[in-house]
Design a protein around this motif. Structure first.
Motif, short mmCIF file in Angstrom:
data_model
loop_
_atom_site.label_atom_id
_atom_site.label_comp_id
_atom_site.label_asym_id
_atom_site.label_seq_id
_atom_site.Cartn_x
_atom_site.Cartn_y
_atom_site.Cartn_z
N PRO A 184 0.82 -1.21 0.00
CA PRO A 184 0.00 0.00 0.00
C PRO A 184 0.86 1.26 0.00
O PRO A 184 1.98 1.27 0.52
CB PRO A 184 -0.78 -0.13 1.31
CG PRO A 184 0.11 -0.94 2.20
CD PRO A 184 0.75 -1.94 1.28
N ALA A 215 0.81 6.82 2.36
CA ALA A 215 -0.25 7.69 2.84
C ALA A 215 -1.53 6.93 3.14
O ALA A 215 -2.40 7.42 3.86
CB ALA A 215 -0.53 8.78 1.81
N GLU A 216 -1.67 5.71 2.57
CA GLU A 216 -2.89 4.93 2.74
C GLU A 216 -2.69 3.72 3.65
O GLU A 216 -3.64 2.97 3.90
CB GLU A 216 -3.37 4.45 1.37
CG GLU A 216 -3.66 5.58 0.39
CD GLU A 216 -3.93 5.09 -1.02
OE1 GLU A 216 -3.84 3.86 -1.22
OE2 GLU A 216 -4.21 5.92 -1.89
N GLY A 263 -1.89 3.49 6.86
CA GLY A 263 -2.23 3.57 8.28
C GLY A 263 -0.98 3.46 9.13
O GLY A 263 0.15 3.45 8.63
N GLN A 291 3.19 6.76 11.80
CA GLN A 291 2.57 6.82 10.49
C GLN A 291 3.69 6.83 9.45
O GLN A 291 4.58 7.68 9.50
CB GLN A 291 1.73 8.09 10.35
CG GLN A 291 1.05 8.25 9.00
CD GLN A 291 -0.09 7.28 8.80
OE1 GLN A 291 -0.81 6.96 9.74
NE2 GLN A 291 -0.27 6.81 7.56
#
Length: 411
Positions: free
Chosen positions: A305, A308-309, A311, A335
């Motif tokens: 992923p 930024a997506e 998590g 993050q």
């Protein structure tokens, strides 16, 4: 010689892992079910650039294998001879010969015969970190697509006993030309052998030196190492089961990426973006699988992923360079952002974390559909130890994993 393996009790085989509070609780790893994920079962081979170690190590029951000796099966002995290595010399310590001409480097050359009793507690304590430190110059080429450097996140100690709180996480020991070294690793599920996995995820630089070297030797995985988090002084009188609650697990097969073998360097280099590896292990004593013994294993998330997506991610490991000493397990949660070493290379994940060398190879975890999965591993970090970076695990990593599972998982 005395083995440090003590079988896990039935009580220890039902542990939940990485249990904590707050955000860490969201990353809690529960005892595994007896099948792989639907995603893994549906995964195809992909366009693999992965390379596998072939004809792995034997055991200590070969011809003339006495106490403290190496019993080298005939197939491995034959391959050593093909490389001009005298088998008797190897048995008598020739594995310490790191001459360039005799350093086995190709993917197919991996050998790792069990030497029962080699990794005694005192030898484990003397092993040094396998560090991959980068500088600002190393990361400047890709700054156009890298996110800002993250703020440091202070690593926190994992709660003891580790067999209750982080059973799949462990420490990897191996021998290199520089001496005995350490990394970290994670027990992962084997989609083709549900509930009976013998697979461990780690970094490529924990098993192979990269473009200027070859396979390291005497590679051993110790899940929940130093279970009670004792100090070096306390370990002097510790029971072996406190040091290795699930025993020593020797790598009899290993796979890392072509990208690491061809591009890896002392600072990671072009191979850092492909710095991952899978080990197939066998117990120094006994026959029960690693997953059954530990009682837990993780699925691997190969969806790669975007940072930024993705998590929040958590990194676990055994940092060994100061101010740490490699005896205790730590973790960081943050993050992730992007780190680009070159426009020609895949983007890596980067989180703030103060863990140092020795945490290399330790798993990064995130929650997918309520389940915690391994999504990366520690690869590189800066000299001031303020962040860590790990590779994205996409189609090539999946192909490497599936090849290990299908070809070697049942052996």
């Amino acid at each position: 010689m005395r083995s440090i393996r003590t079988p896990a009790t039935p009580q220890r085989r039902r542990r939940t892992v990485l249990a904590a509070t707050g955000l860490v609780a969201a990353l809690a790893l529960t005892a595994t079910a007896c099948n792989g994920s639907d995603e893994e079962r549906a995964a195809d081979q992909g366009g693999a650039t992965a390379s596998q170690g072939a004809d792995g190590a034997g055991d200590s029951t070969g011809d003339n294998a006495g106490e403290g000796e190496i019993g080298i099966p005939s197939d491995i002995a034959g391959r050593l001879e093909e490389h001009g290595i005298d088998v008797d010399d190897w048995k008598n310590g020739g594995w310490k010969n790191w001459d360039k001409d005799k350093w086995l480097s190709e993917a197919k050359d991996f050998v790792n015969p069990v030497i029962e009793g080699l990794w005694k507690p005192e030898r484990m304590q003397s092993a040094k970190e396998a560090d991959k430190t980068v500088t600002t110059k190393d990361t400047s080429a890709g700054q156009g697509v890298s996110d800002p450097e993250p703020a440091p996140v202070q690593a926190t100690a994992e709660t003891t006993p580790y067999h209750d709180n982080a059973a799949p996480v462990g420490k990897i020991f191996f021998d290199s030309p520089e001496g005995s070294m350490v990394c970290s690793g994670t027990v992962i599920k084997d989609v083709n052998h549900p509930g009976k996995s013998n697979l461990v995820w780690t970094a490529g630089h924990c098993v192979h030196a990269g473009q200027n070297g070859g396979w390291y030797r005497n590679i051993v995985f110790v899940p929940a190492f130093n279970d009670l988090g004792k100090s070096d002084t306390e370990l002097n009188d510790a029971d072996p089961v406190e040091i290795a609650p699930y025993g020593n697990w020797w790598a009899d097969w290993a796979s890392t990426s072509n990208g690491w073998i061809e591009g890896g360097s002392e600072t990671g280099g072009a191979g850092a973006a492909y710095d991952y590896a899978v080990l197939h292990v066998q117990p120094e004593q006994g026959s029960t699988s690693l997953e059954e013994t530990v009682g837990a294993a993780l699925d691997v998330d190969f969806s790669a992923p975007a940072a930024a997506e993705a998590g929040s991610m958590g990194a676990w490991g055994y940092p060994a360079a100061p101010p740490y000493n490699g005896l205790k397990m730590f973790k960081c949660l943050d993050q992730p952002g992007r780190l680009s070493l070159s426009p020609a290379l895949p983007t890596m994940y980067r989180i703030g974390c103060t863990m140092t060398g020795g945490s290399s190879g330790g798993g990064w975890f995130r929650v997918v559909d309520g389940e915690t999965r391994l999504v990366s591993n520690t690869s590189i970090g800066p000299a001031d130890n303020t962040w860590l970076a790990g590779p994205q695990l996409g189609q090539d990593a999946r192909a490497l994993y599936r090849n290990m599972s299908e070809t070697y998982g049942g052996r």
